[in-house]
Write an enzyme that holds these catalytic residues in place. Structure first.
Site, PDB file in Angstrom:
ATOM      1  N   ARG A  27       2.274 -10.801  10.371  1.00 15.33           N
ATOM      2  CA  ARG A  27       3.594 -10.184  10.564  1.00 15.33           C
ATOM      3  C   ARG A  27       4.693 -11.144  10.101  1.00 15.33           C
ATOM      4  O   ARG A  27       5.821 -10.728   9.851  1.00 15.33           O
ATOM      5  CB  ARG A  27       3.861  -9.853  12.036  1.00 15.33           C
ATOM      6  CG  ARG A  27       2.949  -8.837  12.714  1.00 15.33           C
ATOM      7  CD  ARG A  27       2.736  -7.604  11.924  1.00 15.33           C
ATOM      8  NE  ARG A  27       1.532  -7.731  11.111  1.00 15.33           N
ATOM      9  CZ  ARG A  27       1.213  -6.942  10.100  1.00 15.33           C
ATOM     10  NH1 ARG A  27       2.023  -5.972   9.745  1.00 15.33           N
ATOM     11  NH2 ARG A  27       0.098  -7.118   9.420  1.00 15.33           N
ATOM     12  N   GLN A  32      -7.682  -5.080   9.438  1.00 16.95           N
ATOM     13  CA  GLN A  32      -6.647  -4.656  10.375  1.00 16.95           C
ATOM     14  C   GLN A  32      -7.109  -3.485  11.243  1.00 16.95           C
ATOM     15  O   GLN A  32      -6.283  -2.717  11.749  1.00 16.95           O
ATOM     16  CB  GLN A  32      -5.365  -4.283   9.618  1.00 16.95           C
ATOM     17  CG  GLN A  32      -4.731  -5.458   8.890  1.00 16.95           C
ATOM     18  CD  GLN A  32      -3.382  -5.104   8.300  1.00 16.95           C
ATOM     19  OE1 GLN A  32      -2.368  -4.992   8.998  1.00 16.95           O
ATOM     20  NE2 GLN A  32      -3.354  -4.917   6.988  1.00 16.95           N
ATOM     21  N   ASP A  74      -3.639   7.432   4.569  1.00 17.55           N
ATOM     22  CA  ASP A  74      -3.093   6.101   4.850  1.00 17.55           C
ATOM     23  C   ASP A  74      -3.773   5.525   6.094  1.00 17.55           C
ATOM     24  O   ASP A  74      -4.238   6.270   6.957  1.00 17.55           O
ATOM     25  CB  ASP A  74      -1.577   6.223   5.072  1.00 17.55           C
ATOM     26  CG  ASP A  74      -0.884   4.878   5.129  1.00 17.55           C
ATOM     27  OD1 ASP A  74      -1.487   3.870   4.694  1.00 17.55           O
ATOM     28  OD2 ASP A  74       0.272   4.822   5.597  1.00 17.55           O
ATOM     29  N   GLU A  75      -3.839   4.193   6.192  1.00 14.67           N
ATOM     30  CA  GLU A  75      -4.431   3.507   7.349  1.00 14.67           C
ATOM     31  C   GLU A  75      -5.828   4.062   7.646  1.00 14.67           C
ATOM     32  O   GLU A  75      -6.178   4.368   8.795  1.00 14.67           O
ATOM     33  CB  GLU A  75      -3.527   3.650   8.587  1.00 14.67           C
ATOM     34  CG  GLU A  75      -2.106   3.133   8.397  1.00 14.67           C
ATOM     35  CD  GLU A  75      -2.019   1.610   8.360  1.00 14.67           C
ATOM     36  OE1 GLU A  75      -3.079   0.952   8.338  1.00 14.67           O
ATOM     37  OE2 GLU A  75      -0.888   1.088   8.337  1.00 14.67           O
ATOM     38  N   LYS A 123       0.813  -1.218   0.000  1.00 14.11           N
ATOM     39  CA  LYS A 123       0.000   0.000   0.000  1.00 14.11           C
ATOM     40  C   LYS A 123       0.849   1.272   0.000  1.00 14.11           C
ATOM     41  O   LYS A 123       0.499   2.246  -0.655  1.00 14.11           O
ATOM     42  CB  LYS A 123      -0.957   0.018   1.184  1.00 14.11           C
ATOM     43  CG  LYS A 123      -0.287   0.149   2.541  1.00 14.11           C
ATOM     44  CD  LYS A 123      -1.312   0.199   3.653  1.00 14.11           C
ATOM     45  CE  LYS A 123      -0.650   0.323   5.006  1.00 14.11           C
ATOM     46  NZ  LYS A 123       0.121   1.570   5.188  1.00 14.11           N
ATOM     47  N   THR A 124       1.979   1.254   0.739  1.00  9.63           N
ATOM     48  CA  THR A 124       2.828   2.449   0.786  1.00  9.63           C
ATOM     49  C   THR A 124       3.393   2.756  -0.593  1.00  9.63           C
ATOM     50  O   THR A 124       3.509   3.918  -0.988  1.00  9.63           O
ATOM     51  CB  THR A 124       3.965   2.268   1.805  1.00  9.63           C
ATOM     52  OG1 THR A 124       3.393   1.938   3.080  1.00  9.63           O
ATOM     53  CG2 THR A 124       4.782   3.536   1.942  1.00  9.63           C
TER      54      THR A 124
END
Length: 687
Positions: A623, A253, A219-220, A35-36
């Site tokens: 993770r 998330q 973002d997020e 995504k970044t």
């Protein structure tokens, strides 16, 4: 004008997200889906192919670290790297500060208004609640924060109160807001709430900011609260133009409901923007398929706002191990030995490993086991040295000596220890300073202050300010031989005048007071060493003013950890956004993960809590890049009792080939020695 869509080396879905310019866009980005990279590449696309001025683009995220990394990435991608400096890439709160600084007068604030930290606000709530119960004060602070983030006024909070306790908290909220206003100060939540209120009430100001920020990236997005979403909406709607923004997030998330984040923002987005373009990123670049299948299986038990399923081209990978442990000490011991053996056998770095857990209280026994095995480790989210209350108390004096216009430092220093200067005195002084647009310190000496403060109120204020002025004059002496000693003398004089040791023993039980005073003495000695040019006496001597400036810089930079070869210990919440080749997820049992919570809560609340805990498990699983080892305890020590535990429902939901995988595995010093001997023999034979 583009004749052909550019390609950025992205997969088709990522490329579609970068190129879409038809209006509002929601990029549903699964864990590890890049995504970044999408956000940074889209900003480059806006500048180099869509002719956006970098000054008209804003990207909002939740941590300063994420914002800095994003800015650095963009600079490397742009043909003219300097353009990255013109972008607004920041946290929501940093953007809020920027808006408030520019529009202070429109909000009735002086231009140099103060931003109070949590400790400063704690003291205000403590005075208003007339209690020393720290847990109660924290609960009141949390309630006020949640009300502000939900855009509820004190009156609305009072109206909605379900019992007298909530009603009393709402009354404290009302007094708290009045106190901040009198101080000409804002707290952390106000940095977003006040711009929202301003944009709602002042269309002219809102239009100006919409013209300034023509394209917004968030973002997020799943971590936004009501107030943050409202700020986004106010920035992108209006002027008769098409809303232009890209929100990137993942409903799977969303793990921050406890601090006000709400999944409703994802649902509301589709209602408020019916032409919303939805693009899913499902290809994972982080984990093997076995790990992703387990993650998909777990999260599949939650109701779905958007259907998606992660997949990877990284192969099946190793089987996930689930180990039942006798108790928490046994679990810590086994994890330490298994990790050490795995690292040696595979010639890995310690930093390739992470140990994740639900709560900080689980860390102590793990730390002890790692120390016994001589395994280096770091802990995410640990308290900074400079964040200790006693260190911040001393630093507030140094900050005020360096800058008399530092209002938060003034408030903290003048009330710690107490000098007979109460809440009413500070509120009157704050109102006066706001009227004359000056600092609280300057207001003490300004003509006319006698009309709002009596001689009895003014005397201790002026005594304090006179003392600060005397120290400031001596602290700024020009550099001469021996100035290090002068700084040391001034520090001793400052500490003696503060009467801080007496304050600690008057307000804390003896052991706590002693510990805090030792921390202060260590800090003062550390300053003295630097005044003399370092521990070995080498280097340039510093006066007290230079020392203060050095400390201020260090407190801003503190937390930027250097890369160490050490195992990362972290709560699941703090691990979000990170990735590790090898992950040990511990304490996965009922009551721990999912966390027990309030068993008396309504059924709907319990269901929502389990869903969030399940998302937390999903975050933990994703993770891991190569291997994942999960452990749970048959018994766990609580309050000096061994309580029987059950395997977490989430392990069963992972749909592994066998949930008992690895149950009989036990690493002892003897078996580890045998394994190492076999490995050495194998390496010798191959050599």
């Amino acid at each position: 004008m583009l004749t052909q869509a550019p390609q950025y080396g992205l997969n088709p879905q990522q490329n579609a997200a970068v190129l879409y310019m038809g209006g509002p866009c929601l990029v549903l980005a699964g864990a590890g889906s890049g995504k970044t990279r999408v956000i940074t590449q889209k900003i480059v696309h806006l500048i180099e192919y869509c002719n956006y001025d970098p000054r008209n683009i804003a990207a909002l995220t939740f941590t300063n670290k994420a914002a800095l990394e994003m800015q650095e990435r963009i600079a490397k991608l742009l043909r003219q790297p300097r353009q990255a400096r013109k972008l607004t890439i920041s946290t929501f709160h940093s953007l809020g500060v920027k808006i408030l600084r520019a529009e202070a007068r429109n909000l009735g604030l002086k231009e140099r208004f103060s931003i109070l930290d949590a400790d400063d606000c704690f003291s205000i709530v403590q005075d208003l609640a007339i209690t020393t119960d720290k847990q109660l004060i924290r609960r009141i602070q949390n309630a006020i924060s949640l009300w502000k983030n939900a855009l509820l006024t004190p009156e609305q909070a009072l109206y909605a109160a379900r019992d007298e306790d909530e009603a009393q908290t709402a009354r404290i909220y009302r007094s708290y807001c009045a106190t901040l206003s009198a101080y000409q100060a804002v707290d952390f939540d106000d940095l977003i709430r006040l711009p929202v209120e301003l944009f709602r009430s002042n269309e002219q100001v809102r239009d100006a900011w919409q013209r300034q920020l023509r394209y917004l990236l968030v973002d997020e997005y799943q971590d936004t609260n009501t107030c943050q979403y409202e700020l986004v909406k106010l920035l992108v709607t209006g002027l008769g133009k098409k809303p232009m923004f890209t929100a990137v997030g993942d409903d799977d998330q969303a793990i921050y409901a406890w601090r006000g984040a709400t999944m409703e923002n994802l649902r509301t987005l589709q209602v408020d923007f019916p032409n919303l373009e939805l693009i899913k990123l499902e290809q994972n670049y982080r984990s093997t398929m076995r790990i992703l299948k387990a993650a998909n299986a777990v999260i599949g038990n939650n109701p779905k706002l958007f259907e998606k399923e992660l997949w990877s081209e990284l192969g099946e990978g190793e089987a996930i191990k689930v180990t039942a442990m006798a108790n928490d000490e046994h679990e810590a011991e086994q994890v330490a030995m298994l990790l050490s053996a795995h690292r040696y056998e595979n010639q890995n770095r310690f930093s390739d490993y992470a140990i994740l857990y639900r709560g900080n209280y689980q860390a102590r026994v793990i730390e002890q086991a790692l120390r016994r095995e001589r395994i280096p480790y770091t802990i995410s989210g640990g308290q900074s040295y400079f964040d200790r209350a006693e260190i911040k108390d001393v630093i507030s004096y140094l900050r005020l000596i360096a800058n008399q216009d530092d209002d938060p430092a003034f408030i903290r220093a003048v009330t710690t220890p107490r000098r007979g200067i109460g809440q009413a005195t500070l509120e009157a002084l704050g109102a006066f300073s706001g009227q004359w647009q000056c600092s609280l310190f300057a207001a003490v000496y300004r003509g006319g202050v006698e009309s709002v403060l009596s001689e009895r109120q003014l005397q201790p204020l002026r005594q304090f300010c006179d003392f600060i002025c005397r120290i400031e004059q001596r602290a700024s002496l020009p550099g001469e031989e021996g100035q290090g000693e002068a700084a040391a003398e001034l520090l001793d004089e400052l500490m003696e005048a503060m009467h801080y040791e007496n304050y600690l023993y008057d307000n804390f039980e003896e052991r706590t007071a002693q510990s805090k005073w030792e921390n202060v003495l260590d800090f003062v000695n550390w300053l003295k060493e630097r005044a003399c040019g370092g521990r070995d006496g080498a280097g340039e001597l510093r006066n007290l003013m230079e020392l203060t400036q050095m400390v201020a810089l260090m407190t801003m930079l503190d937390g930027q950890e250097e890369e160490l070869d050490a195992v990362r210990m972290s709560t699941l919440h703090a691990s979000k956004g990170l990735e590790f080749p090898h992950v040990y997820l511990v304490g996965v049992e009922e009551g721990m993960l999912p966390h027990k919570g309030d068993s008396d809560a309504p059924i709907e609340t319990l269901a929502a809590r389990i869903e969030e805990e399940r998302r937390l498990m999903y975050v933990g699983i994703t993770r891991a890049q190569k291997t994942l080892h999960i452990s749970w305890c048959k018994k766990r020590r609580r309050a000096r009792e061994n309580i029987a535990c059950e395997i977490s429902r989430f392990i069963k939901e992972m749909q592994l080939d066998t949930i008992q995988a690895g149950e009989d595995e036990k690493m002892t010093p003897q078996t580890r020695l045998a394994n190492l001997k076999a490995l050495l023999a194998k390496n010798t034979a191959q050599g």
